[in-house]
Enzyme design. Structure first.
Site, PDB file in Angstrom:
ATOM      1  CG  LEU A 151       7.099   6.607   3.231  1.00 15.54           C
ATOM      2  CD1 LEU A 151       5.595   6.404   3.222  1.00 15.54           C
ATOM      3  CD2 LEU A 151       7.588   6.830   4.645  1.00 15.54           C
ATOM      4  CB  ALA A 178      11.302   1.561   6.739  1.00 18.68           C
ATOM      5  NE  ARG A 228       0.996  -6.801   0.542  1.00 15.86           N
ATOM      6  CZ  ARG A 228       0.319  -5.662   0.365  1.00 15.86           C
ATOM      7  NH1 ARG A 228      -0.797  -5.679  -0.322  1.00 15.86           N
ATOM      8  NH2 ARG A 228       0.758  -4.523   0.876  1.00 15.86           N
ATOM      9  CE  LYS A 233       6.930  -3.072  -1.095  1.00 20.72           C
ATOM     10  NZ  LYS A 233       5.477  -3.005  -0.856  1.00 20.72           N
ATOM     11  N   GLY A 238       4.246   1.488  10.664  1.00 18.66           N
ATOM     12  CA  GLY A 238       3.320   2.137   9.738  1.00 18.66           C
ATOM     13  C   GLY A 238       3.918   3.355   9.048  1.00 18.66           C
ATOM     14  N   GLY A 242      -5.974   2.532  -0.115  1.00 20.72           N
ATOM     15  CA  GLY A 242      -6.779   3.393   0.734  1.00 20.72           C
ATOM     16  C   GLY A 242      -7.772   4.179  -0.128  1.00 20.72           C
ATOM     17  CE1 TYR A 260      38.671 -15.917 -24.713  1.00 20.02           C
ATOM     18  CE2 TYR A 260      40.790 -16.993 -24.402  1.00 20.02           C
ATOM     19  CZ  TYR A 260      39.823 -16.095 -23.983  1.00 20.02           C
ATOM     20  OH  TYR A 260      40.015 -15.362 -22.842  1.00 20.02           O
TER      21      TYR A 260
HETATM   22  C1  UD1 Z   1      -0.276   2.758   1.435  1.00 20.91           C
HETATM   23  C2  UD1 Z   1      -1.344   3.750   1.911  1.00 20.91           C
HETATM   24  C3  UD1 Z   1      -2.614   3.553   1.071  1.00 20.91           C
HETATM   25  C4  UD1 Z   1      -2.299   3.754  -0.402  1.00 20.91           C
HETATM   26  C5  UD1 Z   1      -1.113   2.836  -0.829  1.00 20.91           C
HETATM   27  C6  UD1 Z   1      -0.654   3.227  -2.218  1.00 20.91           C
HETATM   28  C7  UD1 Z   1      -0.999   4.078   4.309  1.00 20.91           C
HETATM   29  C8  UD1 Z   1      -1.496   3.785   5.663  1.00 20.91           C
HETATM   30  N1  UD1 Z   1      -1.658   3.521   3.297  1.00 20.91           N
HETATM   31  O1  UD1 Z   1      -0.773   1.436   1.687  1.00 20.91           O
HETATM   32  O2  UD1 Z   1      -3.609   4.504   1.462  1.00 20.91           O
HETATM   33  O3  UD1 Z   1      -3.437   3.481  -1.183  1.00 20.91           O
HETATM   34  O4  UD1 Z   1       0.007   2.973   0.038  1.00 20.91           O
HETATM   35  O5  UD1 Z   1       0.338   2.377  -2.723  1.00 20.91           O
HETATM   36  O6  UD1 Z   1      -0.059   4.813   4.155  1.00 20.91           O
HETATM   37  N2  UD1 Z   1       6.764   1.744   4.924  1.00 20.91           N
HETATM   38  C9  UD1 Z   1       7.716   2.207   5.786  1.00 20.91           C
HETATM   39  N3  UD1 Z   1       7.535   1.996   7.126  1.00 20.91           N
HETATM   40  C10 UD1 Z   1       6.460   1.366   7.638  1.00 20.91           C
HETATM   41  C11 UD1 Z   1       5.465   0.903   6.740  1.00 20.91           C
HETATM   42  C12 UD1 Z   1       5.646   1.108   5.391  1.00 20.91           C
HETATM   43  O7  UD1 Z   1       8.715   2.781   5.379  1.00 20.91           O
HETATM   44  O8  UD1 Z   1       6.379   1.223   8.874  1.00 20.91           O
HETATM   45  C13 UD1 Z   1       6.962   1.961   3.493  1.00 20.91           C
HETATM   46  C14 UD1 Z   1       7.023   0.673   2.679  1.00 20.91           C
HETATM   47  O9  UD1 Z   1       8.358   0.217   2.549  1.00 20.91           O
HETATM   48  C15 UD1 Z   1       6.445   1.098   1.334  1.00 20.91           C
HETATM   49  C16 UD1 Z   1       5.507   2.251   1.686  1.00 20.91           C
HETATM   50  O10 UD1 Z   1       5.867   2.673   2.986  1.00 20.91           O
HETATM   51  O11 UD1 Z   1       7.438   1.570   0.459  1.00 20.91           O
HETATM   52  C17 UD1 Z   1       4.046   1.847   1.659  1.00 20.91           C
HETATM   53  O12 UD1 Z   1       3.820   0.807   2.585  1.00 20.91           O
HETATM   54  P1  UD1 Z   1       2.809  -0.378   2.297  1.00 20.91           P
HETATM   55  O13 UD1 Z   1       2.793  -1.278   3.476  1.00 20.91           O
HETATM   56  O14 UD1 Z   1       3.075  -0.986   0.981  1.00 20.91           O
HETATM   57  O15 UD1 Z   1       1.433   0.455   2.275  1.00 20.91           O
HETATM   58  P2  UD1 Z   1       0.083   0.060   1.572  1.00 20.91           P
HETATM   59  O16 UD1 Z   1      -0.628  -0.956   2.384  1.00 20.91           O
HETATM   60  O17 UD1 Z   1       0.352  -0.277   0.156  1.00 20.91           O
HETATM   61 CA    CA Z   2       2.160  -0.623  -1.120  1.00 22.47          CA
END
Ligand code: UD1
Ligand code: CA
Length: 449
Positions: free
Chosen positions: A7, A9, A14, A21, A77, A139, A361
């Site tokens: 993942l 995207a 932050r 990122k 998400g 989570g 040099y």
């Molecule tokens: C997520 C988990 C959380 C866990 C944590 C661990 C979910 C809902 N929550 O939260 O339970 O404790 O990771 O680090 O999954 N991303 C996408 N597409 C999106 C949203 C996110 O590709 O639409 C990718 C982000 O780029 C990232 C990863 O998914 O690499 C996690 O996303 P992030 O928003 O950081 O999730 P957390 O809030 O950290």
């Molecule tokens: Ca995260």
């Protein structure tokens, strides 16, 4: 059979950065490259990176023929991200390993253990968990006594009582794809962030087991620059421990940084404030630092480099570099040479036992063996448009303040008189003087009126 999905995207709000990122650098490699590297030894049948925010930049940064990219054009998400795989994995009957692209310190053994548990117990899903003293932002995972997951609730959706549960979801999952594919289309976004959570799917696929990670440092997610710095510290501690256990001396390890791409042999000594980067290899008995930067370079045995910068270069056995030398642009220095104070070498080859000890040099030069480059010798290799080569034969000596106007060739056994400006080629075995003769005018002061 396992397919890996990463993942990547999200923008990573932050981080407060224009750079996605997952492309932020962590010890010489991007965060997501580290995630990709952690799955390499599992030999997955496919590796799919889900990209969205600045998708083109992420794809370009990860140019590798065997990676596949799937676009998530709007980021709704983690569950929505995995939904994008449905058309690409139609009919697939194996497991899907899902990794968060922002969790870069995972060890391959941890993933192996997760997969093994998943297969042994024939779970619908198996997830990586940890008990953290400060679980804020993660989570929370609720299990029964047998590590069977009942529910995962995001931090933002937890009640104060639920927040007391310190068992967290690491964001690393193994799914039986057939089960997940059935659940994905029915995810709802009724939560605090109005997002489709992958964590909601987890509790609908069937039996889900939680596996605790042994070293909780592995699952650190990078959401901001502070966590990026923490991850770097963890990585450095791992790398330094590995080399010290392998017989390398680090003097004041806190002040040293070593990329995990560097290779060192036993009995290398690294002095304080020294930084080793990229594809660097250092042979036994070499002593580097204090105060040196060595990047993408190959150093032979018993080399010393004191307060020097060496980039993209090769140095053979027994050569002494510095203090304050700068080697760059594919410099190649032979064995038992001495490159001393304020000497810069760029795209230059030196034969064995050649010295350039002070203030020189040498650019685009090919220098033979046992040559002595006098203090202040300069190759004038650039005419404002093109770079030109200089050749110097074996056993030749240049006097102090020699200027070699390239292109120019000096033969073997040549002596260049101090202060010469050499514009024409010089044959073997001679003395060359290319400067005005000194003129003395006696009584000049009295006669000038
Ligand atoms: C997520 C988990 C959380 C866990 C944590 C661990 C979910 C809902 N929550 O939260 O339970 O404790 O990771 O680090 O999954 N991303 C996408 N597409 C999106 C949203 C996110 O590709 O639409 C990718 C982000 O780029 C990232 C990863 O998914 O690499 C996690 O996303 P992030 O928003 O950081 O999730 P957390 O809030 O950290
Ligand atoms: Ca995260």
């Amino acid at each position: 059979m396992v397919v890996v999905a990463i993942l990547a995207a999200g923008r990573g709000t932050r981080m407060k950065s224009d750079l996605p990122k997952v492309l932020h650098s962590l010890g010489g490699r991007s965060i997501v490259e580290r995630v990709i590297a952690s799955v390499e030894p599992l030999s997955p049948s496919r590796r799919i990176v889900i990209v969205g925010y600045q998708a083109e930049e992420v794809k370009t940064a990860l140019q590798s023929s065997s990676l596949e990219f799937v676009e998530q054009t709007v980021q709704l998400g983690t569950g929505h991200a995995i939904q994008q795989l449905l058309p690409h994995l139609e009919g697939y009957g194996g497991d899907l390993l899902v990794l968060n692209g922002d969790v870069p310190l995972l060890r391959t053994q941890t993933l192996e253990k997760l997969l093994q548990t998943h297969q042994t117990y024939q779970n619908a899903a198996t997830i990586l968990t940890s008990h953290l003293p400060n679980p804020k932002g993660y989570g929370r995972v609720f299990c029964n006594g047998d590590n069977i997951v009942q529910q995962i609730i995001e931090d933002k959706d937890c009640s104060p009582a639920q927040k007391q549960n310190h068992r967290i979801n690491a964001g690393i999952y193994c799914f039986r794809w057939e089960n997940l594919a059935q659940v994905l289309p029915h995810l709802q976004a009724n939560n605090a962030q109005k997002e489709y959570y992958l964590t909601d799917a987890v509790t609908q696929v069937g039996r889900v087991m939680a596996v605790d990670v042994e070293d909780e440092q592995e699952i650190l997610g990078i959401n901001d620059r502070l966590q990026l710095a923490t991850a770097y510290e963890i990585l450095q501690a791992r790398v330094k421990e590995k080399w010290m256990m392998a017989g390398v001396t680090l003097i004041d390890p806190q002040s040293i940084t070593i990329d995990d791409t560097v290779e060192l042999q036993p009995d290398v000594i690294i002095e304080p404030q020294t930084h080793l980067r990229g594809n660097t290899f250092i042979h036994s008995g070499s002593r580097i630092g204090p105060g040196s930067l060595i990047e993408n370079s190959h150093l032979g045995a018993n080399v010393t480099a004191l307060y020097s910068v060496v980039s993209d270069s090769t140095i053979q056995t027994g050569t002494r570099i510095g203090p304050y030398a700068h080697l760059r642009g594919h410099a190649q220095v032979g064995a038992n040479c001495r490159i001393g104070n304020f000497v810069e070498l760029k795209n230059t080859q030196l034969g064995d036992r050649t010295n350039a000890a002070h203030l020189s040099y040498l650019g685009d030069a090919t220098v033979g063996t046992q040559v002595n480059i006098g203090a202040g010798t300069i190759t004038a290799n650039y005419d404002g448009v093109k770079k030109h080569p200089t050749k110097i034969g074996d056993r030749t000596s240049t006097g102090a303040n020699t200027v070699l106007v390239a292109p120019v060739t000096l033969g073997d056994d040549v002596y260049v008189a101090a202060g010469s400006t050499i514009t024409d080629d010089v044959p073997n075995d001679c003395l060359v003087i290319a400067r005005e003769r000194q003129v003395i005018k006696s009584g000049w002061r009295k006669n000038r009126e």
